[in-house]
Design a protein around this motif. Sequence first.
Motif, short mmCIF file in Angstrom:
data_model
loop_
_atom_site.label_atom_id
_atom_site.label_comp_id
_atom_site.label_asym_id
_atom_site.label_seq_id
_atom_site.Cartn_x
_atom_site.Cartn_y
_atom_site.Cartn_z
N GLU A 1 9.75 2.79 6.98
CA GLU A 1 9.48 1.73 7.37
C GLU A 1 9.60 1.25 8.35
N ASP B 1 -4.43 -2.67 4.87
CA ASP B 1 -4.29 -3.41 6.26
C ASP B 1 -4.11 -3.06 7.71
N SER C 1 1.23 -1.45 0.20
CA SER C 1 -0.17 -0.08 0.60
C SER C 1 1.08 1.14 -0.32
N ARG D 1 8.16 -11.76 3.18
CA ARG D 1 7.33 -11.53 3.44
C ARG D 1 6.87 -13.45 2.45
C1 LIG Z 1 0.80 -14.52 6.44
C2 LIG Z 1 -0.69 -13.48 4.96
C3 LIG Z 1 -0.89 -14.43 3.79
C4 LIG Z 1 -1.55 -13.64 3.42
N1 LIG Z 1 -1.99 -14.12 2.20
C5 LIG Z 1 -2.81 -13.99 1.33
C6 LIG Z 1 -3.40 -14.06 0.50
O1 LIG Z 1 -2.86 -15.25 -0.24
N2 LIG Z 1 -4.17 -13.66 -0.37
C7 LIG Z 1 -4.25 -12.27 -0.60
O2 LIG Z 1 -5.38 -11.13 -0.67
N3 LIG Z 1 -3.81 -11.32 0.43
C8 LIG Z 1 -2.84 -12.31 1.82
N4 LIG Z 1 -2.19 -11.41 2.37
C9 LIG Z 1 -3.48 -9.93 3.00
C10 LIG Z 1 -1.95 -9.12 1.79
O3 LIG Z 1 -1.25 -9.74 2.70
C11 LIG Z 1 -2.75 -8.17 3.42
O4 LIG Z 1 -3.50 -7.44 2.29
C12 LIG Z 1 -1.24 -6.93 2.24
O5 LIG Z 1 0.49 -6.65 2.75
C13 LIG Z 1 -1.16 -5.73 2.36
O6 LIG Z 1 -0.68 -4.61 2.83
P1 LIG Z 1 -0.36 -3.24 3.10
O7 LIG Z 1 0.83 -3.01 2.61
O8 LIG Z 1 -1.74 -2.46 3.65
O9 LIG Z 1 -0.21 -3.63 4.97
P2 LIG Z 1 1.25 -4.53 4.99
O10 LIG Z 1 1.63 -5.24 3.94
O11 LIG Z 1 0.88 -5.50 6.08
O12 LIG Z 1 2.57 -3.50 5.33
C14 LIG Z 1 2.33 -2.81 6.04
C15 LIG Z 1 4.18 -2.47 6.40
O13 LIG Z 1 4.28 -1.20 7.63
C16 LIG Z 1 5.26 -1.78 7.93
N5 LIG Z 1 5.48 -1.32 9.63
C17 LIG Z 1 3.67 -1.48 10.86
N6 LIG Z 1 4.56 -0.81 11.47
C18 LIG Z 1 4.98 0.15 11.56
C19 LIG Z 1 5.68 0.81 12.60
N7 LIG Z 1 5.41 1.43 13.38
N8 LIG Z 1 6.22 2.18 11.44
C20 LIG Z 1 6.21 1.67 10.99
N9 LIG Z 1 6.06 1.17 9.57
C21 LIG Z 1 5.70 -0.07 10.39
C22 LIG Z 1 5.32 -2.95 8.02
O14 LIG Z 1 6.61 -3.67 8.36
C23 LIG Z 1 5.19 -3.87 6.67
O15 LIG Z 1 6.25 -3.75 6.22
C24 LIG Z 1 -1.93 -12.09 3.88
C25 LIG Z 1 -1.17 -11.59 5.02
C26 LIG Z 1 -0.81 -12.28 6.02
C27 LIG Z 1 0.15 -10.81 7.10
#
Ligand SMILES: Cc1cc2nc3c(=O)[nH]c(=O)nc-3n(C[C@H](O)[C@H](O)[C@H](O)COP(=O)(O)OP(=O)(O)OC[C@H]3O[C@@H](n4cnc5c(N)ncnc54)[C@H](O)[C@@H]3O)c2cc1C
Length: 398
Positions: free
Chosen positions: A40, A294, A21, A50
């Motif tokens: 990050e 997320d 995201s 991951r």
């Molecule tokens: C184990 C697992 C399996 C999954 N499998 C699937 C699947 O098969 N199909 C599917 O559609 N979706 C799946 N998902 C969901 C999908 O991976 C997520 O919806 C997607 O990663 C969302 O992206 P994001 O960037 O919003 O959040 P994230 O990928 O969680 O990224 C958030 C980032 O913020 C960072 N962060 C956290 N706290 C802080 C802070 N305080 N300061 C700075 N940085 C911080 C984290 O390190 C991370 O890099 C899965 C999720 C997990 C956890």
Amino acid sequence: MTATSSTSVKTQVGIVGGGPSGLMLAQLLHLQGIETILIERQSRDYVLSRIRAGVLEHGFAGLMREARCGERMDKEGEIHHGFFISDQGMTKRRVDLHKYSDGNSVVVYGQTELTRDLYEARDKLGGTLIHNVEDVKLHDLKGASFLTYRKGDDVHRIDCDFIIGADGFHGVSRKSIPKEVLREYEKIYPFGWLGILSRTKPVSPELIYARHDRGFALCSMRSQVLSRYYIQVPLTDTEECWSDEAFWEEIKRRIPAEDAARMETGPSIEKSIAPLRSFVAEPMRYGNLFLAGDAAHIVPPTGARGLNSAASDIFYLYHALIEHYKKGSRKGLDNYSARALARVWKAQRFSWWMTMLLHTFPDMPGYDRRLQDIEMDYLFSSEAAMRSLAENYAGLPF
Ligand SMILES: Cc1cc2nc3c(=O)[nH]c(=O)nc-3n(C[C@H](O)[C@H](O)[C@H](O)COP(=O)(O)OP(=O)(O)OC[C@H]3O[C@@H](n4cnc5c(N)ncnc54)[C@H](O)[C@@H]3O)c2cc1C
């Protein structure tokens, strides 16, 4: 540890979280000449280790291209026009996505690869991306907003017009919204998914979702040489409970015999258990803070909506920020939460529906089991039901 020095910088958009995201938004805004700084918590290697999502809806793929990151996805990703649903290993019927979603499809391309592409694009453009930050705090969200973080012994401050909370479910952003403002909706499912990644040829050219009395199973893939398989397991299980051999034996019992017979097995290169959870936080905006992905919502992976729901947030935010900076209109920003949540809840409904359809629940009453049977019958006997599944799986419009 005592802080020894401090710095202060200013940017237009401060982004917390370097998952898909945050990276995607930073890249899109950069291309429009809007300044961002992304912080990050983890190292780049950690983020890239991951193993998560793998199915991208067509809207997400379009956004990758718009971010000028779609080249490798278009070359190496696989376009899937359908998938299979097997029932008790006895039947295996195809869902024709292309036919029932007016020509749409999905792209099978791993989140790890997509994240790598986004990092490389940020490097190429010289975007500011700071890893290994600690103790991130969001300040004055309704006034002159700023972020602070610690790196090593030093404390840093970033003043920004807007803060994007893209820091995932366990991040700090959502928790910065006052408790009396935030409403949280949650559903925990009484099982998890044990997933393994193996360097083996996928058992089927298209995904197989398997309903079985022993528990759900999914045959997925990341490429033609990398398979991703899952089985439903009790929440009390740990990875240590499952040797690779036990995993292969169990998944073969849950899928049709002809697939089990040709399934290539091998050592797992990753093995993990993910609990299944549905979660939504409302509103997705508080003052100058906007939540995305997320950080605001989670779905069980059954309908492959997690990453795809994050993409629609980014689409709405990207356009709202362009409207603000280029046209001086705050309309998109003001409407962001309502607009994003309208789509988020549809993805929640679909993921819940697919989870309820395909899993075996502990102590499931006979009545509920018969409803599952009839839901499955209805799905494959009604064009309307098939269209509903296909349009949701291929992705509702942004
Ligand atoms: C184990 C697992 C399996 C999954 N499998 C699937 C699947 O098969 N199909 C599917 O559609 N979706 C799946 N998902 C969901 C999908 O991976 C997520 O919806 C997607 O990663 C969302 O992206 P994001 O960037 O919003 O959040 P994230 O990928 O969680 O990224 C958030 C980032 O913020 C960072 N962060 C956290 N706290 C802080 C802070 N305080 N300061 C700075 N940085 C911080 C984290 O390190 C991370 O890099 C899965 C999720 C997990 C956890």
